[in-house]
Design a protein around this motif. Structure first.
Motif, mmCIF file in Angstrom:
data_model
loop_
_atom_site.group_PDB
_atom_site.id
_atom_site.type_symbol
_atom_site.label_atom_id
_atom_site.label_comp_id
_atom_site.label_asym_id
_atom_site.label_seq_id
_atom_site.Cartn_x
_atom_site.Cartn_y
_atom_site.Cartn_z
ATOM 1 N N PRO A 88 0.949 -1.267 -0.236
ATOM 2 C CA PRO A 88 -0.062 0.088 -0.078
ATOM 3 C C PRO A 88 0.988 1.181 -0.017
ATOM 4 N N ASP A 92 -2.885 4.945 -0.799
ATOM 5 C CA ASP A 92 -3.823 3.692 -0.519
ATOM 6 C C ASP A 92 -4.248 3.787 1.108
ATOM 7 N N ARG A 93 -3.541 4.041 1.964
ATOM 8 C CA ARG A 93 -3.747 4.116 3.117
ATOM 9 C C ARG A 93 -4.593 5.147 3.722
ATOM 10 N N ALA A 96 -8.450 4.488 2.196
ATOM 11 C CA ALA A 96 -9.117 3.381 2.630
ATOM 12 C C ALA A 96 -10.355 3.717 3.417
ATOM 13 N N TRP A 98 -13.335 1.246 2.979
ATOM 14 C CA TRP A 98 -14.066 0.218 3.298
ATOM 15 C C TRP A 98 -13.355 -0.603 4.279
ATOM 16 N N TYR A 102 -7.590 -4.898 1.141
ATOM 17 C CA TYR A 102 -7.359 -4.190 -0.039
ATOM 18 C C TYR A 102 -6.219 -5.283 -0.851
ATOM 19 N N TRP A 116 -5.202 -5.101 5.403
ATOM 20 C CA TRP A 116 -6.271 -4.414 6.035
ATOM 21 C C TRP A 116 -5.792 -2.915 6.059
ATOM 22 N N LEU A 117 -6.404 -2.162 5.469
ATOM 23 C CA LEU A 117 -6.220 -0.727 5.559
ATOM 24 C C LEU A 117 -6.732 0.089 6.340
ATOM 25 N N PRO A 118 -6.399 1.193 6.876
ATOM 26 C CA PRO A 118 -5.308 1.739 6.735
ATOM 27 C C PRO A 118 -4.077 1.282 7.548
#
Length: 130
Positions: A88, A92-93, A96, A98, A102, A116-118
């Motif tokens: 990521p 991306d982080r 995030a 949802w 990811y 799993w993000l963030p």
């Protein structure tokens, strides 16, 4: 949690991500209880699609409604980094939203990893023959 991915869904995912190059491709892994049963491609509408991804909000809402109507779940959100890595980015982080894993593909190697993000905790993915 472990994601379980049939090889056929992996191939569908890769075909879509390859076709999107040099842009970041994206889509959804749909299924139940961590097992992917379908890949649903989405179009990247970000103004800088070589560097970022963004799903059309209307298409995303319609997809989530269809998933629920079918009695399925959104298992993961998938996108590609055309020049790698399968990790990521800060963007991306920070974006995030949802509460699903990811999945990020490095399109130079076609390797992928799920997170799993963030927070960045890695999620294992197991390939299945079916």
């Amino acid at each position: 949690m472990m994601l379980r991915l049939p090889k056929a869904c992996l191939e569908q995912t890769l075909a879509h991500l390859r076709a999107a190059l040099p842009h970041e491709g994206l889509g959804l892994w749909v299924g139940r209880a961590g097992r992917v049963v379908e890949f649903w491609p989405l179009q990247n509408i970000h103004p800088r699609p070589r560097e970022r991804y963004e799903a059309d909000p209307q298409s995303l809402v319609e997809a989530v409604r269809r998933i629920e109507q079918m009695g399925l779940e959104l298992v993961a959100i998938v996108h590609a980094h055309p020049n790698g890595p399968a990790a990521p980015s800060e963007t991306d982080r920070s974006q995030a939203f949802w509460r699903v894993p990811y999945v990020i593909f490095d399109m130079k190697t076609e390797q992928f990893r799920a997170f799993w993000l963030p927070q960045g905790e890695e999620v294992p993915v197991g390939l299945e023959a079916l």
